[in-house]
Motif scaffolding. Sequence first.
Motif, PDB file in Angstrom:
ATOM      1  N   CYS A  12     100.101  -7.588 144.144  1.00 61.41           N
ATOM      2  CA  CYS A  12     101.356  -8.344 144.144  1.00 61.41           C
ATOM      3  C   CYS A  12     101.230  -9.741 143.692  1.00 61.41           C
ATOM      4  O   CYS A  12     100.963 -10.125 143.680  1.00 61.41           O
ATOM      5  N   ARG A  13     101.223 -10.467 143.152  1.00 66.27           N
ATOM      6  CA  ARG A  13     100.915 -11.811 142.855  1.00 66.27           C
ATOM      7  C   ARG A  13     102.196 -12.581 142.614  1.00 66.27           C
ATOM      8  O   ARG A  13     102.855 -12.309 141.709  1.00 66.27           O
ATOM      9  N   ASP A 103     100.775  -6.641 140.269  1.00 67.56           N
ATOM     10  CA  ASP A 103     100.432  -5.495 139.450  1.00 67.56           C
ATOM     11  C   ASP A 103     100.318  -5.922 137.990  1.00 67.56           C
ATOM     12  O   ASP A 103     101.247  -6.506 137.450  1.00 67.56           O
ATOM     13  N   MET A 104      99.200  -5.617 137.369  1.00 75.29           N
ATOM     14  CA  MET A 104      98.997  -5.930 135.958  1.00 75.29           C
ATOM     15  C   MET A 104      98.833  -4.634 135.179  1.00 75.29           C
ATOM     16  O   MET A 104      98.232  -3.678 135.673  1.00 75.29           O
ATOM     17  N   PRO A 105      99.355  -4.574 133.955  1.00 78.98           N
ATOM     18  CA  PRO A 105      99.233  -3.346 133.173  1.00 78.98           C
ATOM     19  C   PRO A 105      97.783  -3.044 132.802  1.00 78.98           C
ATOM     20  O   PRO A 105      97.002  -3.960 132.522  1.00 78.98           O
ATOM     21  N   TRP A 106      97.436  -1.777 132.831  1.00 78.78           N
ATOM     22  CA  TRP A 106      96.096  -1.347 132.448  1.00 78.78           C
ATOM     23  C   TRP A 106      95.817  -1.785 131.014  1.00 78.78           C
ATOM     24  O   TRP A 106      96.720  -1.747 130.165  1.00 78.78           O
ATOM     25  N   PRO A 107      94.612  -2.275 130.702  1.00 82.56           N
ATOM     26  CA  PRO A 107      93.407  -2.276 131.539  1.00 82.56           C
ATOM     27  C   PRO A 107      93.142  -3.616 132.225  1.00 82.56           C
ATOM     28  O   PRO A 107      92.029  -3.886 132.653  1.00 82.56           O
ATOM     29  N   VAL A 108      94.139  -4.477 132.312  1.00 87.13           N
ATOM     30  CA  VAL A 108      93.959  -5.791 132.930  1.00 87.13           C
ATOM     31  C   VAL A 108      93.831  -5.637 134.443  1.00 87.13           C
ATOM     32  O   VAL A 108      94.594  -4.892 135.068  1.00 87.13           O
ATOM     33  N   THR A 109      92.877  -6.320 135.034  1.00 90.60           N
ATOM     34  CA  THR A 109      92.659  -6.249 136.483  1.00 90.60           C
ATOM     35  C   THR A 109      93.793  -6.939 137.229  1.00 90.60           C
ATOM     36  O   THR A 109      94.290  -7.986 136.812  1.00 90.60           O
ATOM     37  N   ASP A 110      94.231  -6.339 138.320  1.00 87.41           N
ATOM     38  CA  ASP A 110      95.304  -6.908 139.125  1.00 87.41           C
ATOM     39  C   ASP A 110      94.883  -8.240 139.740  1.00 87.41           C
ATOM     40  O   ASP A 110      93.709  -8.483 139.983  1.00 87.41           O
ATOM     41  N   ARG A 111      95.876  -9.092 139.972  1.00 85.38           N
ATOM     42  CA  ARG A 111      95.641 -10.420 140.539  1.00 85.38           C
ATOM     43  C   ARG A 111      96.152 -10.499 141.967  1.00 85.38           C
ATOM     44  O   ARG A 111      97.092  -9.792 142.343  1.00 85.38           O
ATOM     45  N   TRP A 180      99.381 -11.991 124.271  1.00 82.52           N
ATOM     46  CA  TRP A 180     100.707 -11.360 124.232  1.00 82.52           C
ATOM     47  C   TRP A 180     101.198 -11.042 125.631  1.00 82.52           C
ATOM     48  O   TRP A 180     102.384 -11.194 125.938  1.00 82.52           O
ATOM     49  N   LEU A 181     100.259 -10.609 126.502  1.00 82.98           N
ATOM     50  CA  LEU A 181     100.650 -10.270 127.864  1.00 82.98           C
ATOM     51  C   LEU A 181     100.961 -11.537 128.656  1.00 82.98           C
ATOM     52  O   LEU A 181     101.933 -11.579 129.421  1.00 82.98           O
ATOM     53  N   MET A 182     100.154 -12.575 128.462  1.00 82.71           N
ATOM     54  CA  MET A 182     100.385 -13.822 129.169  1.00 82.71           C
ATOM     55  C   MET A 182     101.748 -14.394 128.817  1.00 82.71           C
ATOM     56  O   MET A 182     102.510 -14.835 129.687  1.00 82.71           O
ATOM     57  N   ASN A 183     102.101 -14.368 127.528  1.00 87.45           N
ATOM     58  CA  ASN A 183     103.403 -14.873 127.099  1.00 87.45           C
ATOM     59  C   ASN A 183     104.544 -14.060 127.689  1.00 87.45           C
ATOM     60  O   ASN A 183     105.593 -14.602 128.047  1.00 87.45           O
ATOM     61  N   GLN A 184     104.345 -12.760 127.781  1.00 79.23           N
ATOM     62  CA  GLN A 184     105.380 -11.905 128.364  1.00 79.23           C
ATOM     63  C   GLN A 184     105.561 -12.193 129.843  1.00 79.23           C
ATOM     64  O   GLN A 184     106.681 -12.320 130.342  1.00 79.23           O
ATOM     65  N   LEU A 185     104.448 -12.325 130.569  1.00 76.32           N
ATOM     66  CA  LEU A 185     104.511 -12.578 132.005  1.00 76.32           C
ATOM     67  C   LEU A 185     105.146 -13.924 132.319  1.00 76.32           C
ATOM     68  O   LEU A 185     105.840 -14.071 133.331  1.00 76.32           O
ATOM     69  N   LEU A 186     104.894 -14.913 131.453  1.00 75.42           N
ATOM     70  CA  LEU A 186     105.425 -16.253 131.687  1.00 75.42           C
ATOM     71  C   LEU A 186     106.938 -16.243 131.830  1.00 75.42           C
ATOM     72  O   LEU A 186     107.504 -17.012 132.597  1.00 75.42           O
ATOM     73  N   LYS A 187     107.603 -15.374 131.086  1.00 76.46           N
ATOM     74  CA  LYS A 187     109.060 -15.302 131.194  1.00 76.46           C
ATOM     75  C   LYS A 187     109.506 -14.205 132.136  1.00 76.46           C
ATOM     76  O   LYS A 187     110.387 -14.401 132.967  1.00 76.46           O
TER      77      LYS A 187
END
Length: 226
Positions: A12-13, A103-111, A180-187
């Motif tokens: 959950c982060r 929850d982070m999308p595979w294969p990124v480790t969850d935070r 790309w994932l970081m930019n998506q998560l930011l918004k």
Amino acid sequence: MIGSGLSTNTLCRAAFTLGLIGTVARGANASEPGDAIHFETFDMPDSAVKAVRIEAVIEAPVSAVMAVFADVQQYPQWVHNCSRAELVSTKGFYDFTAYQISDMPWPVTDRDMVLKFRTEETSTGGFHVQLINQSRALPSTDNIRVSAAQGFYHFEPLSASSTLLKSEQHFDPSGNIPVWLMNQLLKDIPVRSVMGMRKLAQAPGYRSRTFKRDARGRIVGWTDSP
């Protein structure tokens, strides 16, 4: 409440975590005028991760919004990507610490992260909530612990039935995350979290809640108005 022995659980982060940012950088990205949620990104000194500012009106009393905010175990109902949240410790309405997994999308480790929420009432009847990173307060897990997260939420009553939310955030998710994932998560995380908070604050179980105060006028809980 969480004990000292955390297992490697789900995720959950609250990246809807908010940080002290400063002035808006030129070229910031903003939401469309009709979105009703204003969103901007900022360049941060000495950080490759951009900061975020968000502002929105929630059509619910400030007491209802704060009831949602204080209900830690329900964070997965409104914090985007949050799969688990637990209260670590509490000194009451004005000071509590929570553990959250994202929850982070595979294969990124969850935070995961541990945050202290320190609340002050304002002279206008609003609430300013400071976030304080407590990453070392609990043992590490198989998730990646967010190493830097700080900021604030500000809730200002506009009327008896509407609240202005302002927040700023900056966090370091640690480890390797694709750009790309970081930019998506930011918004996605702050915007969708505001949408989730709106929906929950307007639900009957929260919308009818009013503050319960002690003899000194300090908030000790909620009562349900007729």
